[in-house]
Design a protein around this motif. Structure first.
Motif, PDB file in Angstrom:
ATOM      1  N   ALA A  94       4.950  -5.828   0.179  1.00  0.00           N
ATOM      2  CA  ALA A  94       4.375  -6.699   1.199  1.00  0.00           C
ATOM      3  C   ALA A  94       3.570  -7.805   0.526  1.00  0.00           C
ATOM      4  N   ARG A  95       3.812  -9.027   0.944  1.00  0.00           N
ATOM      5  CA  ARG A  95       3.149 -10.174   0.303  1.00  0.00           C
ATOM      6  C   ARG A  95       1.638 -10.167   0.525  1.00  0.00           C
ATOM      7  N   ARG A  96       1.223  -9.713   1.707  1.00  0.00           N
ATOM      8  CA  ARG A  96      -0.200  -9.791   2.053  1.00  0.00           C
ATOM      9  C   ARG A  96      -0.966  -8.486   1.846  1.00  0.00           C
ATOM     10  N   VAL A  97      -0.236  -7.417   1.495  1.00  0.00           N
ATOM     11  CA  VAL A  97      -0.898  -6.121   1.267  1.00  0.00           C
ATOM     12  C   VAL A  97      -0.404  -5.563  -0.070  1.00  0.00           C
ATOM     13  N   PRO A  98      -1.028  -5.944  -1.171  1.00  0.00           N
ATOM     14  CA  PRO A  98      -0.584  -5.461  -2.482  1.00  0.00           C
ATOM     15  C   PRO A  98      -0.519  -3.939  -2.530  1.00  0.00           C
ATOM     16  N   GLY A  99       0.567  -3.435  -3.081  1.00  0.00           N
ATOM     17  CA  GLY A  99       0.731  -1.988  -3.194  1.00  0.00           C
ATOM     18  C   GLY A  99       1.486  -1.346  -2.046  1.00  0.00           C
ATOM     19  N   LEU A 100       1.729  -2.105  -0.961  1.00  0.00           N
ATOM     20  CA  LEU A 100       2.484  -1.578   0.176  1.00  0.00           C
ATOM     21  C   LEU A 100       3.927  -2.073   0.094  1.00  0.00           C
ATOM     22  N   TYR A 101       4.869  -1.154   0.201  1.00  0.00           N
ATOM     23  CA  TYR A 101       6.296  -1.473   0.084  1.00  0.00           C
ATOM     24  C   TYR A 101       7.033  -0.952   1.311  1.00  0.00           C
TER      25      TYR A 101
END
Length: 394
Positions: free
Chosen positions: A356-363
């Motif tokens: 996710a571009r706006r939530v680092p670490g979330l895929y």
């Protein structure tokens, strides 16, 4: 007392094809990975696919065989993990396979072999898998995700949404992925059933009387066209050609079926010259299943010998048989849909890493994402490719 927090490098939610592929890829890169699933069995959708033999990929995989709000999004992952890559894995595990029509690859034996292979790959990467664990609260802070599951709590800097879409709820499928994505502020493309039978009503109810009749057709909707079998059912239309075209159909729209795709233009006039005493019903019975021929001839309203029919009427009948218009009144819904169109918007994700571009670490990977393939192994290939892409980035 609550259990102590367990630390991992990545937590994967969902033990389906995409989740297991992602976990195996990351685990074999030395990452400590936890996979959690509320189901008591891994790969439930894999197990029921392809009549239990799993249509695990398609050799004709290409980005233009996928539907998405961004038709270019799938290119990166599909280009970096190909059907040949997955086939090499299948062969390394000694799984016998065969090719069916249109590039579809199936196990000779059982879909269980594919699940066992993915679990073995996870084991090789030291992946921890917890099945039958209901996922509770999920939170994010200080660069870490905290996931409660059963009476346990796990934390990790990376979290992968691999819980699929709501198609086939009888195996436990839900819209959990979308709820979680919204929790983190990610946009959703409206989900709808895909690869699903279409229902008929009104004047088209007549065709329901043909339940069980199948014919080779070309199904069209807009610019999309598929030549495969169509099956008439007690509710409407099904079969491979219909499942394919259903992904392109929208409520209020129509589809066209070419009932005689092998007949050249002008074939009815030619038949009139060659066999003037034949009736339209008899002519169609020589080309189509008898019950279908009878209904089509009745709807065309041409009685008597072909020799007595004006050429213009025969041309009109030919045109109608080439593009017989149906206006479905709906689909059989998520209960009968093989996959889901829509999902987590690709605009929110990196096409290379699925992060996710706006939530680092979330895929997000697999069917949870707004990428939907044609029938015939394409959706599994997306699961493998997107899961692998994320697994390389975790």
């Amino acid at each position: 007392m609550p259990s102590p927090e367990e630390r991992f490098d990545a937590i994967v939610l969902g033990a389906g094809g995409a989740g297991l592929m992602c976990a195996a890829a990351a685990g074999q890169r030395g990452k400590r990975v936890l996979v959690i699933d509320h189901a008591g069995q891994a790969g439930k959708k894999i197990l029921i696919s392809g009549g239990g033999r799993c249509n695990f990929t398609n050799i004709h995989t290409a980005p233009d065989r996928y539907l998405s709000a961004n038709p270019h999004f799938a290119k990166s992952a599909l280009g970096r993990y190909t059907p040949a890559d997955f086939l090499a894995l299948v062969e390394r595990h000694g799984i016998a396979w065969h090719e069916k029509t249109l590039g579809q690859l199936f196990c000779d034996g059982s879909a269980r072999q594919i699940v066992a292979m993915l679990l073995a790959e996870c084991q090789a990467g030291g992946v921890t898998i917890r099945l039958g664990h209901a996922i509770g609260a999920i939170s994010h802070g200080d660069g870490r995700f905290r996931v409660t599951h059963g009476d346990r709590v796990a934390i990790a800097p990376s979290l992968v949404i691999a819980t699929g879409g709501p198609s086939i709820p009888k195996i436990g499928a839900t819209g959990f992925a979308y709820d979680l994505a919204r929790q983190f502020g990610l946009k959703i493309v409206e989900p709808r059933p895909a690869l699903v039978p279409l229902t008929l009503g009104g004047e088209e109810l007549l065709f329901r009387s043909l339940s069980g009749v199948s014919a080779d057709v070309i199904a069209r909707c807009g610019r999309a066209a598929f030549r495969e079998a169509a099956l008439l059912t007690h509710r409407g239309l099904s079969g491979p050609a219909i499942l394919q075209i259903s992904s392109y159909w929208r409520h209020g729209g129509s589809i066209d079926l070419d009932f005689l795709p092998d007949q050249a233009a002008g074939w009815m006039i030619e038949a009139k010259r060659a066999r003037p005493r034949i009736t339209l019903t008899t002519l169609l019975r020589g080309l189509l299943p008898g019950r279908l021929a009878d209904v089509l001839a009745e709807r065309l309203g041409l009685t008597g010998d072909l020799g007595n029919m004006p050429g213009r009427k025969l041309q009109e009948a030919e045109q109608r048989l080439r593009a017989w218009t149906f206006r479905p009144n709906g689909t059989e819904g998520f209960a009968k849909a093989e996959v889901t169109i829509g999902g987590i918007a690709t605009a929110e994700l990196s096409s290379r890493t699925m992060e996710a571009r706006r939530v680092p670490g979330l895929y997000a990977v697999g069917e949870a994402v707004d990428v939907t393939g044609w029938l015939g192994g394409y959706n599994f290939q997306w699961a493998w490719a997107s899961g692998w892409a994320a697994g390389q980035a975790l």
